[in-house]
Write an enzyme that holds these catalytic residues in place. Structure first.
Site, PDB file in Angstrom:
ATOM      1  N   ARG A   1       0.839  -1.196   0.000  1.00 55.83           N
ATOM      2  CA  ARG A   1       0.000   0.000   0.000  1.00 55.83           C
ATOM      3  C   ARG A   1       0.880   1.254   0.000  1.00 55.83           C
ATOM      4  O   ARG A   1       1.955   1.268   0.622  1.00 55.83           O
ATOM      5  CB  ARG A   1      -0.839  -0.031   1.277  1.00 55.83           C
ATOM      6  CG  ARG A   1      -1.809   1.118   1.486  1.00 55.83           C
ATOM      7  CD  ARG A   1      -2.933   1.052   0.556  1.00 55.83           C
ATOM      8  NE  ARG A   1      -4.070   1.869   0.956  1.00 55.83           N
ATOM      9  CZ  ARG A   1      -5.057   2.191   0.100  1.00 55.83           C
ATOM     10  NH1 ARG A   1      -5.034   1.785  -1.165  1.00 55.83           N
ATOM     11  NH2 ARG A   1      -6.084   2.904   0.520  1.00 55.83           N
TER      12      ARG A   1
ATOM     13  N   THR B   1      -9.646   0.722  -9.346  1.00 59.15           N
ATOM     14  CA  THR B   1      -8.801  -0.364  -8.823  1.00 59.15           C
ATOM     15  C   THR B   1      -8.899  -1.558  -9.785  1.00 59.15           C
ATOM     16  O   THR B   1      -9.730  -1.538 -10.687  1.00 59.15           O
ATOM     17  CB  THR B   1      -9.234  -0.769  -7.389  1.00 59.15           C
ATOM     18  OG1 THR B   1      -9.104   0.366  -6.550  1.00 59.15           O
ATOM     19  CG2 THR B   1      -8.470  -1.920  -6.800  1.00 59.15           C
TER      20      THR B   1
ATOM     21  N   THR C   1      -4.051  -0.753  -7.235  1.00 60.97           N
ATOM     22  CA  THR C   1      -4.835   0.454  -7.513  1.00 60.97           C
ATOM     23  C   THR C   1      -3.996   1.715  -7.644  1.00 60.97           C
ATOM     24  O   THR C   1      -2.887   1.807  -7.102  1.00 60.97           O
ATOM     25  CB  THR C   1      -5.881   0.668  -6.387  1.00 60.97           C
ATOM     26  OG1 THR C   1      -6.772   1.709  -6.758  1.00 60.97           O
ATOM     27  CG2 THR C   1      -5.229   1.039  -5.071  1.00 60.97           C
TER      28      THR C   1
ATOM     29  N   ASN D   1      -6.100   4.295  -6.963  1.00 70.89           N
ATOM     30  CA  ASN D   1      -7.265   4.875  -6.311  1.00 70.89           C
ATOM     31  C   ASN D   1      -8.292   5.286  -7.359  1.00 70.89           C
ATOM     32  O   ASN D   1      -9.055   4.479  -7.807  1.00 70.89           O
ATOM     33  CB  ASN D   1      -6.908   6.021  -5.370  1.00 70.89           C
ATOM     34  CG  ASN D   1      -8.098   6.406  -4.510  1.00 70.89           C
ATOM     35  OD1 ASN D   1      -8.997   5.598  -4.319  1.00 70.89           O
ATOM     36  ND2 ASN D   1      -8.128   7.619  -4.012  1.00 70.89           N
TER      37      ASN D   1
ATOM     38  N   ASP E   1      -7.705   8.531   0.316  1.00 71.26           N
ATOM     39  CA  ASP E   1      -8.271   7.456   1.145  1.00 71.26           C
ATOM     40  C   ASP E   1      -8.057   7.699   2.642  1.00 71.26           C
ATOM     41  O   ASP E   1      -8.590   6.967   3.478  1.00 71.26           O
ATOM     42  CB  ASP E   1      -7.691   6.092   0.747  1.00 71.26           C
ATOM     43  CG  ASP E   1      -8.484   5.443  -0.387  1.00 71.26           C
ATOM     44  OD1 ASP E   1      -9.543   5.981  -0.750  1.00 71.26           O
ATOM     45  OD2 ASP E   1      -8.051   4.409  -0.904  1.00 71.26           O
TER      46      ASP E   1
ATOM     47  N   SER F   1      -7.822   1.121   3.298  1.00 73.88           N
ATOM     48  CA  SER F   1      -8.275   0.618   1.997  1.00 73.88           C
ATOM     49  C   SER F   1      -9.483  -0.295   2.172  1.00 73.88           C
ATOM     50  O   SER F   1      -9.775  -0.746   3.276  1.00 73.88           O
ATOM     51  CB  SER F   1      -7.135  -0.172   1.357  1.00 73.88           C
ATOM     52  OG  SER F   1      -7.570  -0.854   0.206  1.00 73.88           O
ATOM     53  N   SER F   2     -10.164  -0.548   1.067  1.00 75.27           N
ATOM     54  CA  SER F   2     -11.249  -1.556   1.071  1.00 75.27           C
ATOM     55  C   SER F   2     -10.875  -2.783   0.265  1.00 75.27           C
ATOM     56  O   SER F   2     -11.700  -3.696   0.095  1.00 75.27           O
ATOM     57  CB  SER F   2     -12.519  -0.967   0.446  1.00 75.27           C
ATOM     58  OG  SER F   2     -12.986   0.109   1.202  1.00 75.27           O
TER      59      SER F   2
ATOM     60  N   GLY G   1     -13.675  -1.485  -6.958  1.00 83.40           N
ATOM     61  CA  GLY G   1     -14.986  -0.952  -6.583  1.00 83.40           C
ATOM     62  C   GLY G   1     -15.011  -0.112  -5.316  1.00 83.40           C
ATOM     63  O   GLY G   1     -16.086   0.109  -4.756  1.00 83.40           O
ATOM     64  N   GLY G   2     -13.835   0.356  -4.833  1.00 82.24           N
ATOM     65  CA  GLY G   2     -13.839   1.219  -3.638  1.00 82.24           C
ATOM     66  C   GLY G   2     -14.554   0.527  -2.488  1.00 82.24           C
ATOM     67  O   GLY G   2     -14.341  -0.661  -2.220  1.00 82.24           O
TER      68      GLY G   2
END
Ligand code: GLY
Length: 567
Positions: free
Chosen positions: A103, A376, A394, A396, A418, A447-448, A468-469
């Protein structure tokens, strides 16, 4: 060359209608691509093919991960990247599991209020567009770390086909043409000079990526440090600073990818292995599935009123916890064990009744609202030795910060968005985060992303994930349930219409024209607000299912140009 003009609203609506009518009907029994030995499923056929070719050369899933990740940086610049970051979960053939966090991080010069003006208000676009939005990229550190620990082929062998692809170029698909057109005004806003994507590309054209090929050649020759300490680092830091950003050579040289313990939990006879913080994916997925476990969803049926209610109410409660508790585990204490424990979660569902929707304002931590970028990309790989990976990566937003370093040939992320720029108060997108996810130097933003592997009876069963966030978690959830509860094939599980609830805003987002009108009416009568307008699609899930005869079924999402290739 001609420039595109902004896409008109009517064209957008036309595209939206076309997409939903294109939806393949999920018919049980329809299987996706089947392969006997190994498979790669990703957002572009070029990347899946390069991954599979590495496997055919004798490489393992980790070699193919590196090749696929970087091939996506070439063929899918919308989200594939050198200028972003991601997460990978793995399960080796012998059952060993693990995960890596590559990340992005906040730069050393970052500060809690860096996106606020002197009155304490969020400065529009500062965390989303251009150089101030960039987090320190992690992708190259991630793939080299994977290579050091788990790879088998030389890095030059793995990167060779990726470099060839960049020189040869990639054919523009219809979906890519639409995306490039859609973001062209933002490219012009973020970049001082015209960039390669700023032209009138049409379906069937080929875009070549010579600068990116040369960057990859240097990385292939000089290794990881080329990106973080070498010529590439110097060019990158200078470019970002010349564009008003704060990432320095010191930031790049300090970056490290991190091995983390995955989140593991059981659901019925499945063992789920997913990503832990700084991704919220694994914790939220665990919370939702554990809250759902007592409900006989298979008896209620797929996308029936009762099933949608139960899933919605579990999602509402999990997302209420998400932003309050979760952040970078190197900076905040996270009560993970409690959050995913049976006792805590049974208490969370105790006020749910099928008679009436729960109001989100009645669920605690009511000031946290999540609206994230929907971009992403995800890819899934199983190799001929039985190793499996799930990786989500990603920039973002679509094309990240839209800032493109022409000399190096790639986009830079806008991952700083984010973070919660102003804890407790909505930013320009309505995002309200908590203190746990506030900005600090060298901190990773929440993050998701939910790269996930599923075991059944102690054996590999499925590997999957999606972009898809905030909707990533619920798309992964529904795909697992579609296979496990509703006996769908991998392809049908991926194709099936999806919905999403994230506590606030208090509505069920549904893929338009995909759900029974009578189901929608009944849900509305129970007090649920339905929103079919805001999202054309929810996620692009790419997964692999192990079949009874030990062959693999790929589910490549029709919502994108996603492709499963195996042998
Ligand atoms: N930037 C999207 C995510 O990390 O979830």
């Amino acid at each position: 060359m001609l420039r595109f003009y902004c896409i008109s609203l009517s064209l957008c609506l036309f595209i939206a209608c076309k997409k939903t009518s294109d939806r393949p009907k999920p018919i049980n029994g329809n299987r996706g691509v089947i392969a006997e030995h190994a498979m790669v499923v990703s957002a572009r056929s070029e990347a899946s093919k390069i991954g599979v070719d590495i496997l055919k050369k004798g490489g393992n899933a980790f070699d193919a991960m590196i090749a696929t990740e970087l091939a996506l940086a070439v063929s899918y610049p919308y989200a594939g990247n050198l200028g972003g970051g991601g997460f990978m979960v793995y399960r080796k053939a012998n059952g060993d599991i693990g995960s890596i966090d590559y990340r992005e991080k906040a730069p050393l010069a970052a500060s809690k209020n860096m996106y606020l003006d002197e009155k304490g208000n969020i400065i529009p676009e500062k965390s989303t567009l251009g150089a101030m939005a960039i987090g320190v990229p992690g992708t190259i550190a991630g793939v080299f770390e994977v290579h050091d620990k788990l790879g088998s082929l030389p890095i030059a062998t793995i990167l060779k086909p990726v470099i060839t692809l960049a020189y040869k170029g990639v054919v523009v698909s219809q979906k890519q043409e639409n995306r490039i057109k859609h973001y062209q005004s933002s490219f012009r806003k973020a970049n001082k000079d015209s960039i390669v994507f700023d032209f009138n590309w049409e379906t069937g054209d080929t875009i070549t990526y010579t600068a990116l090929a040369k960057t990859l050649e240097r990385i292939s020759k000089n290794g990881r440090d080329e990106f973080y300490k070498g010529e590439t680092a110097k060019i990158l830091a200078k470019f970002i600073q010349n564009n008003g950003g704060m990432i320095s050579e010191a930031d790049l040289s300090k970056y490290e990818a991190k091995w983390r313990d995955p989140i593991t939990f059981s659901y019925d006879d499945l063992k789920i292995i997913s990503m832990g913080p700084p991704s919220s994916g694994g914790v939220c997925l665990a919370q939702i599935l554990k809250m759902l476990e007592p409900f006989p969803l298979d008896e209620y049926g797929h996308n029936t009123v009762k099933t949608i209610q139960a899933i919605t109410e579990a999602e509402r409660r999990a997302y209420a916890d998400r932003s309050f508790y979760l952040g970078d585990p190197d900076f905040v204490e996270i009560p993970i064990k409690t959050l995913i424990s049976d006792s805590y979660l049974s208490g969370r569902m105790s006020n749910f009744s099928f008679e009436k929707a729960t109001l989100s304002e009645d669920v605690s931590h009511g000031n946290i609202k999540i609206i994230e970028s929907m971009e992403t990309t995800h890819y899934s790989i199983v190799d001929q030795f039985g190793n499996a990976i799930a990786a989500t990566t990603t920039l973002n937003g679509a094309y990240g910060s839209k800032l493109y370093c022409a000399e190096l040939g790639f986009f830079l992320n806008n991952e700083m968005d984010d973070f919660s720029s102003k804890p407790g108060v909505p930013n320009m997108f309505g995002l309200i985060g908590a203190e746990a996810n506030s900005i600090a130097p060298e901190k990773r933003m929440l993050s998701s992303m939910t790269p996930t592997i599923v075991e059944k009876n102690g054996q590999l069963y499925m590997t999957l994930g999606t972009p898809g966030g905030a909707t990533i978690i619920t798309s992964v959830l529904q795909t697992i349930l579609n296979v496990h509860e509703f006996d769908m094939t991998m392809q049908n599980a991926v194709n099936a219409p999806r919905f999403h609830h994230q506590w606030l805003p208090d509505h069920i987002l549904m893929e338009p024209n995909s759900f029974d009108r009578s189901v929608i009416t009944q849900l509305e009568n129970l007090g649920y607000k339905i929103n079919e307008g805001e999202s054309i699609i929810l996620g692009k899930v790419d997964g692999i299912l192990v079949l009874e005869d030990n062959s693999y079924e790929g589910g490549a999402d029709y919502r994108g140009d996603d492709t499963a290739i195996g042998f």
